[in-house]
Design a protein around this motif. Structure first.
Motif, PDB file in Angstrom:
ATOM      1  N   GLY A 262     -17.736 -22.356 -39.922  1.00 22.32           N
ATOM      2  CA  GLY A 262     -18.786 -21.581 -40.566  1.00 22.32           C
ATOM      3  C   GLY A 262     -19.211 -20.337 -39.834  1.00 22.32           C
ATOM      4  O   GLY A 262     -20.351 -19.876 -40.010  1.00 22.32           O
ATOM      5  N   HIS A 263     -18.324 -19.757 -39.050  1.00 21.35           N
ATOM      6  CA  HIS A 263     -18.670 -18.627 -38.192  1.00 21.35           C
ATOM      7  C   HIS A 263     -17.935 -17.369 -38.667  1.00 21.35           C
ATOM      8  O   HIS A 263     -16.896 -17.460 -39.324  1.00 21.35           O
ATOM      9  CB  HIS A 263     -18.259 -18.950 -36.747  1.00 21.35           C
ATOM     10  CG  HIS A 263     -18.934 -18.111 -35.721  1.00 21.35           C
ATOM     11  ND1 HIS A 263     -20.229 -18.324 -35.314  1.00 21.35           N
ATOM     12  CD2 HIS A 263     -18.486 -17.063 -34.988  1.00 21.35           C
ATOM     13  CE1 HIS A 263     -20.544 -17.440 -34.383  1.00 21.35           C
ATOM     14  NE2 HIS A 263     -19.510 -16.662 -34.171  1.00 21.35           N
ATOM     15  N   PRO A 264     -18.461 -16.167 -38.342  1.00 27.88           N
ATOM     16  CA  PRO A 264     -17.707 -14.943 -38.651  1.00 27.88           C
ATOM     17  C   PRO A 264     -16.321 -14.996 -38.038  1.00 27.88           C
ATOM     18  O   PRO A 264     -16.157 -15.449 -36.903  1.00 27.88           O
ATOM     19  CB  PRO A 264     -18.552 -13.833 -38.017  1.00 27.88           C
ATOM     20  CG  PRO A 264     -19.938 -14.381 -37.989  1.00 27.88           C
ATOM     21  CD  PRO A 264     -19.789 -15.853 -37.754  1.00 27.88           C
ATOM     22  N   PRO A 265     -15.295 -14.564 -38.780  1.00 24.19           N
ATOM     23  CA  PRO A 265     -13.921 -14.683 -38.287  1.00 24.19           C
ATOM     24  C   PRO A 265     -13.658 -13.788 -37.080  1.00 24.19           C
ATOM     25  O   PRO A 265     -14.224 -12.696 -36.963  1.00 24.19           O
ATOM     26  CB  PRO A 265     -13.076 -14.237 -39.484  1.00 24.19           C
ATOM     27  CG  PRO A 265     -13.970 -13.349 -40.276  1.00 24.19           C
ATOM     28  CD  PRO A 265     -15.359 -13.922 -40.111  1.00 24.19           C
ATOM     29  N   PRO A 266     -12.815 -14.238 -36.160  1.00 17.40           N
ATOM     30  CA  PRO A 266     -12.424 -13.392 -35.029  1.00 17.40           C
ATOM     31  C   PRO A 266     -11.657 -12.162 -35.507  1.00 17.40           C
ATOM     32  O   PRO A 266     -11.135 -12.113 -36.625  1.00 17.40           O
ATOM     33  CB  PRO A 266     -11.534 -14.311 -34.180  1.00 17.40           C
ATOM     34  CG  PRO A 266     -11.845 -15.690 -34.640  1.00 17.40           C
ATOM     35  CD  PRO A 266     -12.209 -15.577 -36.084  1.00 17.40           C
ATOM     36  N   VAL A 267     -11.576 -11.186 -34.623  1.00 17.85           N
ATOM     37  CA  VAL A 267     -10.859  -9.947 -34.918  1.00 17.85           C
ATOM     38  C   VAL A 267      -9.713  -9.821 -33.923  1.00 17.85           C
ATOM     39  O   VAL A 267      -9.907  -9.979 -32.721  1.00 17.85           O
ATOM     40  CB  VAL A 267     -11.798  -8.728 -34.810  1.00 17.85           C
ATOM     41  CG1 VAL A 267     -11.039  -7.440 -35.152  1.00 17.85           C
ATOM     42  CG2 VAL A 267     -13.004  -8.903 -35.718  1.00 17.85           C
ATOM     43  N   LEU A 268      -8.528  -9.541 -34.449  1.00 21.04           N
ATOM     44  CA  LEU A 268      -7.344  -9.361 -33.607  1.00 21.04           C
ATOM     45  C   LEU A 268      -6.911  -7.907 -33.678  1.00 21.04           C
ATOM     46  O   LEU A 268      -6.716  -7.356 -34.768  1.00 21.04           O
ATOM     47  CB  LEU A 268      -6.208 -10.274 -34.073  1.00 21.04           C
ATOM     48  CG  LEU A 268      -4.903 -10.170 -33.285  1.00 21.04           C
ATOM     49  CD1 LEU A 268      -5.103 -10.619 -31.844  1.00 21.04           C
ATOM     50  CD2 LEU A 268      -3.798 -11.002 -33.950  1.00 21.04           C
ATOM     51  N   LEU A 269      -6.770  -7.275 -32.515  1.00 22.02           N
ATOM     52  CA  LEU A 269      -6.310  -5.893 -32.426  1.00 22.02           C
ATOM     53  C   LEU A 269      -4.944  -5.876 -31.756  1.00 22.02           C
ATOM     54  O   LEU A 269      -4.767  -6.453 -30.681  1.00 22.02           O
ATOM     55  CB  LEU A 269      -7.271  -5.022 -31.605  1.00 22.02           C
ATOM     56  CG  LEU A 269      -8.656  -4.726 -32.161  1.00 22.02           C
ATOM     57  CD1 LEU A 269      -9.597  -5.901 -31.938  1.00 22.02           C
ATOM     58  CD2 LEU A 269      -9.230  -3.473 -31.509  1.00 22.02           C
ATOM     59  N   GLY A 271      -1.641  -3.794 -30.093  1.00 21.36           N
ATOM     60  CA  GLY A 271      -1.500  -2.656 -29.192  1.00 21.36           C
ATOM     61  C   GLY A 271      -1.292  -1.343 -29.922  1.00 21.36           C
ATOM     62  O   GLY A 271      -1.392  -0.274 -29.322  1.00 21.36           O
ATOM     63  N   ARG A 272      -1.031  -1.423 -31.243  1.00 21.32           N
ATOM     64  CA  ARG A 272      -0.823  -0.205 -32.042  1.00 21.32           C
ATOM     65  C   ARG A 272      -2.075   0.207 -32.810  1.00 21.32           C
ATOM     66  O   ARG A 272      -2.012   1.096 -33.656  1.00 21.32           O
ATOM     67  CB  ARG A 272       0.327  -0.431 -33.020  1.00 21.32           C
ATOM     68  CG  ARG A 272       1.659  -0.720 -32.348  1.00 21.32           C
ATOM     69  CD  ARG A 272       2.779  -0.825 -33.371  1.00 21.32           C
ATOM     70  NE  ARG A 272       2.551  -1.941 -34.283  1.00 21.32           N
ATOM     71  CZ  ARG A 272       2.912  -3.197 -34.041  1.00 21.32           C
ATOM     72  NH1 ARG A 272       3.500  -3.503 -32.888  1.00 21.32           N
ATOM     73  NH2 ARG A 272       2.684  -4.149 -34.920  1.00 21.32           N
ATOM     74  N   GLY A 273      -3.195  -0.440 -32.549  1.00 18.58           N
ATOM     75  CA  GLY A 273      -4.442  -0.072 -33.217  1.00 18.58           C
ATOM     76  C   GLY A 273      -4.654  -0.756 -34.552  1.00 18.58           C
ATOM     77  O   GLY A 273      -5.607  -0.422 -35.260  1.00 18.58           O
ATOM     78  N   GLU A 274      -3.816  -1.722 -34.922  1.00 17.39           N
ATOM     79  CA  GLU A 274      -4.005  -2.454 -36.164  1.00 17.39           C
ATOM     80  C   GLU A 274      -5.078  -3.522 -35.972  1.00 17.39           C
ATOM     81  O   GLU A 274      -5.219  -4.098 -34.903  1.00 17.39           O
ATOM     82  CB  GLU A 274      -2.688  -3.100 -36.603  1.00 17.39           C
ATOM     83  CG  GLU A 274      -1.568  -2.089 -36.857  1.00 17.39           C
ATOM     84  CD  GLU A 274      -0.224  -2.771 -37.059  1.00 17.39           C
ATOM     85  OE1 GLU A 274      -0.148  -3.998 -36.816  1.00 17.39           O
ATOM     86  OE2 GLU A 274       0.740  -2.090 -37.450  1.00 17.39           O
ATOM     87  N   VAL A 275      -5.848  -3.790 -37.031  1.00 17.92           N
ATOM     88  CA  VAL A 275      -6.944  -4.746 -36.981  1.00 17.92           C
ATOM     89  C   VAL A 275      -6.728  -5.813 -38.030  1.00 17.92           C
ATOM     90  O   VAL A 275      -6.404  -5.519 -39.186  1.00 17.92           O
ATOM     91  CB  VAL A 275      -8.305  -4.046 -37.218  1.00 17.92           C
ATOM     92  CG1 VAL A 275      -9.438  -5.062 -37.205  1.00 17.92           C
ATOM     93  CG2 VAL A 275      -8.543  -2.980 -36.164  1.00 17.92           C
ATOM     94  N   ARG A 276      -6.931  -7.068 -37.631  1.00 19.26           N
ATOM     95  CA  ARG A 276      -6.753  -8.184 -38.554  1.00 19.26           C
ATOM     96  C   ARG A 276      -7.879  -9.180 -38.357  1.00 19.26           C
ATOM     97  O   ARG A 276      -8.187  -9.574 -37.233  1.00 19.26           O
ATOM     98  CB  ARG A 276      -5.407  -8.867 -38.304  1.00 19.26           C
ATOM     99  CG  ARG A 276      -5.182 -10.111 -39.164  1.00 19.26           C
ATOM    100  CD  ARG A 276      -3.878 -10.800 -38.809  1.00 19.26           C
ATOM    101  NE  ARG A 276      -3.698 -12.042 -39.538  1.00 19.26           N
ATOM    102  CZ  ARG A 276      -2.698 -12.889 -39.327  1.00 19.26           C
ATOM    103  NH1 ARG A 276      -1.773 -12.617 -38.397  1.00 19.26           N
ATOM    104  NH2 ARG A 276      -2.609 -14.007 -40.022  1.00 19.26           N
ATOM    105  N   LEU A 277      -8.513  -9.588 -39.474  1.00 22.90           N
ATOM    106  CA  LEU A 277      -9.504 -10.656 -39.431  1.00 22.90           C
ATOM    107  C   LEU A 277      -8.791 -11.997 -39.554  1.00 22.90           C
ATOM    108  O   LEU A 277      -8.010 -12.202 -40.481  1.00 22.90           O
ATOM    109  CB  LEU A 277     -10.522 -10.497 -40.567  1.00 22.90           C
ATOM    110  CG  LEU A 277     -11.425  -9.257 -40.523  1.00 22.90           C
ATOM    111  CD1 LEU A 277     -12.374  -9.267 -41.713  1.00 22.90           C
ATOM    112  CD2 LEU A 277     -12.209  -9.208 -39.224  1.00 22.90           C
ATOM    113  N   LEU A 278      -9.056 -12.897 -38.645  1.00 19.56           N
ATOM    114  CA  LEU A 278      -8.384 -14.193 -38.624  1.00 19.56           C
ATOM    115  C   LEU A 278      -9.186 -15.187 -39.457  1.00 19.56           C
ATOM    116  O   LEU A 278      -9.983 -15.979 -38.959  1.00 19.56           O
ATOM    117  CB  LEU A 278      -8.217 -14.686 -37.189  1.00 19.56           C
ATOM    118  CG  LEU A 278      -7.438 -13.735 -36.261  1.00 19.56           C
ATOM    119  CD1 LEU A 278      -7.295 -14.344 -34.880  1.00 19.56           C
ATOM    120  CD2 LEU A 278      -6.074 -13.396 -36.856  1.00 19.56           C
ATOM    121  N   GLU A 279      -8.980 -15.127 -40.775  1.00 27.00           N
ATOM    122  CA  GLU A 279      -9.667 -16.016 -41.705  1.00 27.00           C
ATOM    123  C   GLU A 279      -9.005 -17.386 -41.709  1.00 27.00           C
ATOM    124  O   GLU A 279      -7.790 -17.512 -41.503  1.00 27.00           O
ATOM    125  CB  GLU A 279      -9.620 -15.420 -43.120  1.00 27.00           C
ATOM    126  CG  GLU A 279     -10.217 -14.030 -43.234  1.00 27.00           C
ATOM    127  CD  GLU A 279     -11.705 -14.076 -43.480  1.00 27.00           C
ATOM    128  OE1 GLU A 279     -12.261 -15.196 -43.523  1.00 27.00           O
ATOM    129  OE2 GLU A 279     -12.306 -13.002 -43.626  1.00 27.00           O
TER     130      GLU A 279
END
Length: 397
Positions: A262-269, A271-279
């Motif tokens: 039930g927590h806000p999803p982590p964020v993965l960055l 090395g190329r500046g791409e961002v992904r939410l780990l849902e």
């Protein structure tokens, strides 16, 4: 007067930055006012007496200077008043009234100085106690574990608390590096008890359980057990906490495992500046998102909260955060979006990432923090550039 400091930890070091809240006038102002009072009275007719600068000097000295400095200012202003009254040759009654007025203000200034000094000492003592509590409950994690670099930041919204309902934990285990960021019900010191329960259970379970989801289950069991023990106490209601658990497995260091309760999803960055939410991913017969810790028995069907293992290559950054980050609002009531704020950016390390986030959130909200905020970032060291092989002996010139 100084506001609450911001606690920063990176590489095992802790520093607290004092933030000025009220800008004080120059410390020389009381002396300048006494000199001004003398100059004005000497330049005006003898029968005109101006006492306001001397009164102001005493009161300002009480606010700016120590008790000793205030005593000196009161004596200097009283002496100046006596000299000017003798020079003015006023009636004894009028001279007595003016002298008594100045003496009364001087005594008031001395009392005010003592009160302010006592308040500052009490506030400093409260800050030291709060800092000790935070270091005991939320110890500084190691700055490096193997090829992983770690940094944390914590900001409490409640004045003088320095610790609230947000928490973080880092544990090196036989199964890999395990991380926790959570947010317990309640704010300020009232939530510290629940924070200690969650962190204590996490540290124990992280060492004993091979499966990350089992770690989350044991933390929930500890929270339910603690809540059951408090049911008989008046004024207590059920306790719960949102939390996200992360793991860099020892058998697969190039991947991440996530369990979200039930927590806000982590964020993965990358090395190329791409961002992904780990849902979380939905498993057959389950919901993707699981209920917070302490509320799992209310669900009709269990939510897994699991995220399928995701790649965590060298140079990648993982950000775990509480909702104090995503619920930070600007003047237009817009929420802060960490994915948008980080997209396209590259950072040299986790500390640089967190420093950027704090500055960006501060600019977004105008410096008005409405909720506690805990940030935890982990970075895998970038691969070292491979050196070219030396040429063969026959190829050398």
């Amino acid at each position: 007067m100084w506001g609450d400091g911001q606690r920063e930890t990176d590489g095992g070091r802790t520093r607290v930055r004092a933030i000025p809240v009220i800008g004080r006038p120059p410390w020389m102002l009381p002396l300048l006012l006494v000199l001004l009072g003398l100059a004005v009275n000497l330049l005006t007719p003898a029968d005109v007496f101006l006492s306001a600068p001397f009164i102001a000097a005493c009161l300002i000295a009480a606010a700016l200077w120590s008790f000793g400095g205030t005593v000196v200012t009161v004596l200097a202003s009283t002496a100046a008043v006596v000299v000017l009254l003798v020079r003015a040759g006023l009636q004894p009654t009028e001279s007595t009234v003016r002298l008594v007025t100045n003496a009364t203000v001087g005594v008031l200034a001395l009392v005010l100085s003592r009160v302010l000094h006592h308040s500052e000492v009490s506030a400093a003592s409260a800050h030291q106690v709060a800092e000790a509590v935070q270091l005991a409950v939320l110890p500084v994690p190691p700055g490096r574990v193997g090829d992983l670099r770690i940094a944390v930041r914590y900001e409490a919204a409640q004045a003088h608390a320095r610790i609230g309902g947000d928490l973080y934990g880092v544990q090196r285990t036989p199964y890999g590096l395990r991380l926790l960021v959570g947010d317990v019900r309640g704010k300020g010191t009232e939530a510290v008890g629940t924070v200690t329960v969650v962190l204590g259970a996490f540290r124990e379970a992280a060492e004993a359980e091979a499966d990350l989801a089992a770690v989350a289950d044991r933390v929930e069991h500890a929270l339910l057990r603690e809540a059951g023990q408090r049911e008989t106490r008046p004024g207590r209601s059920e306790e719960f906490a949102t939390a996200v658990f992360a793991e860099v497995p020892a058998d697969a260091p190039g991947s991440l495992r996530i369990v979200n309760r039930g927590h806000p999803p982590p964020v993965l960055l990358t090395g190329r500046g791409e961002v992904r939410l780990l849902e979380p991913d939905a498993e057959p017969g389950t919901e993707a998102y699981a209920l917070p810790l302490g509320l799992g028995d209310l669900a009709g069907g269990p939510g897994s909260g699991r995220t399928e293992p995701v790649p965590f290559p060298p140079g990648s950054l993982l950000l775990l955060h509480t909702d104090g980050l995503t619920e930070a609002r600007n003047a237009a009531d817009d929420f802060y979006d960490p994915a948008e704020g980080l997209r396209g950016r590259r950072f040299t390390g986790p500390a640089a990432l967190l420093d950027h986030l704090l500055a960006d959130v501060g600019a977004h909200t105008g410096g008005h923090q409405g909720d506690d905020m805990a940030l935890l970032a982990v970075m895998r060291d970038p691969e070292s550039p491979e050196l070219p092989e030396p040429p063969a002996a026959g190829d050398r010139p």
